[in-house]
Design a protein around this motif. Structure first.
Motif, PDB file in Angstrom:
ATOM      1  N   LEU A  76      25.020  13.009  79.615  1.00  0.00           N
ATOM      2  CA  LEU A  76      25.452  13.977  78.611  1.00  0.00           C
ATOM      3  C   LEU A  76      24.855  13.663  77.240  1.00  0.00           C
ATOM      4  N   VAL A  77      24.809  12.379  76.894  1.00  0.00           N
ATOM      5  CA  VAL A  77      24.189  11.990  75.617  1.00  0.00           C
ATOM      6  C   VAL A  77      22.707  12.341  75.628  1.00  0.00           C
ATOM      7  N   ALA A  78      22.028  12.036  76.735  1.00  0.00           N
ATOM      8  CA  ALA A  78      20.604  12.360  76.827  1.00  0.00           C
ATOM      9  C   ALA A  78      20.374  13.865  76.737  1.00  0.00           C
ATOM     10  N   ALA A  79      21.239  14.652  77.384  1.00  0.00           N
ATOM     11  CA  ALA A  79      21.098  16.108  77.329  1.00  0.00           C
ATOM     12  C   ALA A  79      21.274  16.637  75.918  1.00  0.00           C
ATOM     13  N   ALA A  80      22.120  15.984  75.119  1.00  0.00           N
ATOM     14  CA  ALA A  80      22.338  16.414  73.746  1.00  0.00           C
ATOM     15  C   ALA A  80      21.206  15.980  72.817  1.00  0.00           C
ATOM     16  N   CYS A  81      20.531  14.887  73.172  1.00  0.00           N
ATOM     17  CA  CYS A  81      19.499  14.334  72.285  1.00  0.00           C
ATOM     18  C   CYS A  81      18.099  14.829  72.598  1.00  0.00           C
ATOM     19  N   VAL A  82      17.756  14.900  73.876  1.00  0.00           N
ATOM     20  CA  VAL A  82      16.365  15.133  74.278  1.00  0.00           C
ATOM     21  C   VAL A  82      16.027  16.606  74.197  1.00  0.00           C
ATOM     22  N   GLY A  83      14.840  16.891  73.703  1.00  0.00           N
ATOM     23  CA  GLY A  83      14.355  18.261  73.587  1.00  0.00           C
ATOM     24  C   GLY A  83      13.517  18.419  72.344  1.00  0.00           C
ATOM     25  N   GLN A  84      13.212  19.648  72.046  1.00  0.00           N
ATOM     26  CA  GLN A  84      12.457  19.966  70.833  1.00  0.00           C
ATOM     27  C   GLN A  84      13.372  20.665  69.840  1.00  0.00           C
ATOM     28  N   PRO A  85      13.834  19.944  68.788  1.00  0.00           N
ATOM     29  CA  PRO A  85      13.443  18.574  68.418  1.00  0.00           C
ATOM     30  C   PRO A  85      14.347  17.538  69.065  1.00  0.00           C
ATOM     31  N   PHE A  86      13.885  16.267  69.023  1.00  0.00           N
ATOM     32  CA  PHE A  86      14.731  15.160  69.461  1.00  0.00           C
ATOM     33  C   PHE A  86      15.749  14.854  68.364  1.00  0.00           C
ATOM     34  N   VAL A  87      17.004  14.706  68.759  1.00  0.00           N
ATOM     35  CA  VAL A  87      18.079  14.421  67.813  1.00  0.00           C
ATOM     36  C   VAL A  87      18.646  13.048  68.146  1.00  0.00           C
ATOM     37  N   PRO A  88      18.665  12.104  67.218  1.00  0.00           N
ATOM     38  CA  PRO A  88      19.199  10.768  67.500  1.00  0.00           C
ATOM     39  C   PRO A  88      20.671  10.822  67.885  1.00  0.00           C
ATOM     40  N   PRO A  89      21.114   9.864  68.695  1.00  0.00           N
ATOM     41  CA  PRO A  89      22.528   9.856  69.108  1.00  0.00           C
ATOM     42  C   PRO A  89      23.502   9.806  67.934  1.00  0.00           C
ATOM     43  N   GLY A  90      23.149   9.062  66.882  1.00  0.00           N
ATOM     44  CA  GLY A  90      24.036   9.008  65.724  1.00  0.00           C
ATOM     45  C   GLY A  90      24.219  10.358  65.071  1.00  0.00           C
ATOM     46  N   GLU A  91      23.131  11.135  65.013  1.00  0.00           N
ATOM     47  CA  GLU A  91      23.220  12.471  64.439  1.00  0.00           C
ATOM     48  C   GLU A  91      24.051  13.393  65.331  1.00  0.00           C
ATOM     49  N   VAL A  92      23.911  13.232  66.641  1.00  0.00           N
ATOM     50  CA  VAL A  92      24.730  14.012  67.575  1.00  0.00           C
ATOM     51  C   VAL A  92      26.216  13.723  67.357  1.00  0.00           C
ATOM     52  N   TRP A  93      26.540  12.456  67.166  1.00  0.00           N
ATOM     53  CA  TRP A  93      27.934  12.093  66.945  1.00  0.00           C
ATOM     54  C   TRP A  93      28.474  12.720  65.663  1.00  0.00           C
ATOM     55  N   ARG A  94      27.644  12.723  64.619  1.00  0.00           N
ATOM     56  CA  ARG A  94      28.081  13.329  63.359  1.00  0.00           C
ATOM     57  C   ARG A  94      28.287  14.831  63.514  1.00  0.00           C
ATOM     58  N   ILE A  95      27.432  15.464  64.288  1.00  0.00           N
ATOM     59  CA  ILE A  95      27.576  16.908  64.515  1.00  0.00           C
ATOM     60  C   ILE A  95      28.865  17.199  65.284  1.00  0.00           C
ATOM     61  N   LEU A  96      29.145  16.374  66.295  1.00  0.00           N
ATOM     62  CA  LEU A  96      30.360  16.576  67.083  1.00  0.00           C
ATOM     63  C   LEU A  96      31.619  16.350  66.244  1.00  0.00           C
ATOM     64  N   ARG A  97      31.501  15.538  65.212  1.00  0.00           N
ATOM     65  CA  ARG A  97      32.633  15.316  64.314  1.00  0.00           C
ATOM     66  C   ARG A  97      32.786  16.423  63.281  1.00  0.00           C
ATOM     67  N   GLY A  98      31.850  17.375  63.286  1.00  0.00           N
ATOM     68  CA  GLY A  98      31.957  18.499  62.373  1.00  0.00           C
ATOM     69  C   GLY A  98      31.237  18.324  61.058  1.00  0.00           C
ATOM     70  N   GLU A  99      30.452  17.273  60.912  1.00  0.00           N
ATOM     71  CA  GLU A  99      29.719  17.067  59.677  1.00  0.00           C
ATOM     72  C   GLU A  99      28.508  17.987  59.625  1.00  0.00           C
ATOM     73  N   PRO A 100      28.106  18.456  58.447  1.00  0.00           N
ATOM     74  CA  PRO A 100      26.964  19.368  58.343  1.00  0.00           C
ATOM     75  C   PRO A 100      25.656  18.680  58.731  1.00  0.00           C
ATOM     76  N   SER A 101      24.789  19.427  59.395  1.00  0.00           N
ATOM     77  CA  SER A 101      23.489  18.904  59.815  1.00  0.00           C
ATOM     78  C   SER A 101      22.556  20.072  60.084  1.00  0.00           C
ATOM     79  N   ARG A 102      21.278  19.837  59.879  1.00  0.00           N
ATOM     80  CA  ARG A 102      20.297  20.885  60.149  1.00  0.00           C
ATOM     81  C   ARG A 102      20.121  21.121  61.650  1.00  0.00           C
ATOM     82  N   ASP A 103      20.579  20.165  62.468  1.00  0.00           N
ATOM     83  CA  ASP A 103      20.481  20.302  63.924  1.00  0.00           C
ATOM     84  C   ASP A 103      21.796  20.755  64.550  1.00  0.00           C
ATOM     85  N   ALA A 104      22.734  21.221  63.727  1.00  0.00           N
ATOM     86  CA  ALA A 104      24.052  21.610  64.247  1.00  0.00           C
ATOM     87  C   ALA A 104      23.950  22.748  65.243  1.00  0.00           C
TER      88      ALA A 104
END
Length: 354
Positions: free
Chosen positions: A50-78
């Motif tokens: 599940l972590v890999a599915a959330a991170c891998v792709g175009q663009p690649f999103v680091p796991p830390g950024e994924v965690w911040r997005i899931l917590r509701g923090e603003p991000s350009r990859d949201a």
């Protein structure tokens, strides 16, 4: 593993090696040690997938950024992570679990590793119901197609059951052959519709028939999650009943077990789960066929384990969808096409072994 307060381990000498029996008053539960270990490993693999599915792709999103997005923090990859990848991965896990459970139930009832929802006509029934509803104008909204798919899959499974268990006599070979024959007949309805309908409608059916998670998300995941939650009590009872279905029918009947009713209930539950999965993501083939058998080989249990079959199906489909999404960028291969490419040779191998 320590027992909960008020719960004691069964120290009886007849306890099978490798099992743990927990008792609380009149209730008891038997746990298979190797199954617990395999389930824990599969849970870790599923979390990683599940972590890999959330991170891998175009663009690649680091796991830390994924965690911040899931917590509701603003991000350009949201948008990419929160609205596309995560819902799709969660749906893949739910569909894989439903198919793994369905395959384990149906294969246990028939005592045949070749029996699965995609072999006995559930997927074909869902497809035929869809095209019939579109061709006759009974359904005009795409949002109603999942319900139509579920009804069609259940109707096909019921027809197979009636023909295969005629007179109450169950025969696994007849079950598979009946399902295959009905599947071929229903496929003819789909092909006729595809050849005679408008190109746009034919393309819509074609894409649905391949089985894909592309473009799907929370709208499909929530009903399927609810269906699995509502089926949980029945699955707990089914786990106990599977030990009975593994016995010879005469032996089980001699113990006072209503074999016909137990098998009918297990088949209905398996068909319901398969129909819900098909309604959510289309007919993704061979997950229900391979996940229970792979799970049994991993756990080495005498019967098909439900929990590890569900986890095996989840891990398999999440990884298959990740590979299908990233193998040939920017193209996205339908997950159903990839699972069929892998599951087809496995199905042939099973045929040669039988």
């Amino acid at each position: 593993m320590s027992a909960a307060p008020g719960t004691r381990r069964d120290p009886g000498p007849g306890r099978a090696s490798g099992t743990l029996v927990l008792r609380r008053g009149p209730y008891s539960i038997t746990l298979h040690r190797r199954s617990l270990l395999v389930a824990a490993i599969l849970l870790v693999l599923l979390a990683g997938a599940l972590v890999a599915a959330a991170c891998v792709g175009q663009p690649f999103v680091p796991p830390g950024e994924v965690w911040r997005i899931l917590r509701g923090e603003p991000s350009r990859d949201a948008l990419v992570v929160g609205e596309l990848r995560v819902p799709r991965a969660v749906l893949g896990a739910l569909v894989g679990a439903a198919l793994g459970l369905s395959g384990a139930l149906i294969q246990s009832v028939t005592r045949n590793p070749l029996a699965s929802p995609d072999v006995i006509g559930v997927s074909h029934g869902a497809a035929a119901a869809n095209v019939t509803a579109l061709a006759t104008g009974l359904v005009t909204s795409p949002g109603a197609l999942p319900l139509v798919s579920a009804v069609g899959g259940l109707a096909a499974a019921a027809l197979v059951y009636v023909l295969a268990w005629r007179g109450g006599a169950a025969h696994s070979g007849r079950f598979v052959l009946t399902g295959t024959g009905i599947g071929v007949a229903l496929s003819a309805i789909v092909q006729l519709y595809a050849s005679e309908s408008e190109p746009s409608q034919a393309e819509q059916v074609k894409l649905w028939l391949t089985g894909s998670l592309n473009g799907r998300g929370w709208a499909e995941a929530e009903p399927l999650a609810l269906a699995l939650l509502l089926a949980l009590p029945a699955l707990v009872l089914a786990a106990r009943a599977l030990r009975v279905t593994g016995l010879d029918p005469d032996t089980a009947a001699g113990l006072g077990v209503p074999v016909a009713r137990v098998r009918l209930g297990l088949t209905a539950l398996g068909a319901l789960l398969a129909a819900a999965a098909v309604a959510a993501a289309g007919p993704i083939g061979f997950i229900a066929l391979t996940a229970p058998q792979l799970s049994r080989r991993l756990t080495r249990t005498p019967h098909l384990p439900l929990a590890t079959s569900a986890l095996t199906g989840s891990v398999t489909l999440v990884l298959a969808d990740l590979a299908a999404r990233t193998a040939l960028p920017p193209l996205e291969i339908p997950a159903g096409a990839l699972t069929a490419a892998v599951g087809g040779p496995y199905f042939l191998w099973l045929l040669t072994r039988r």
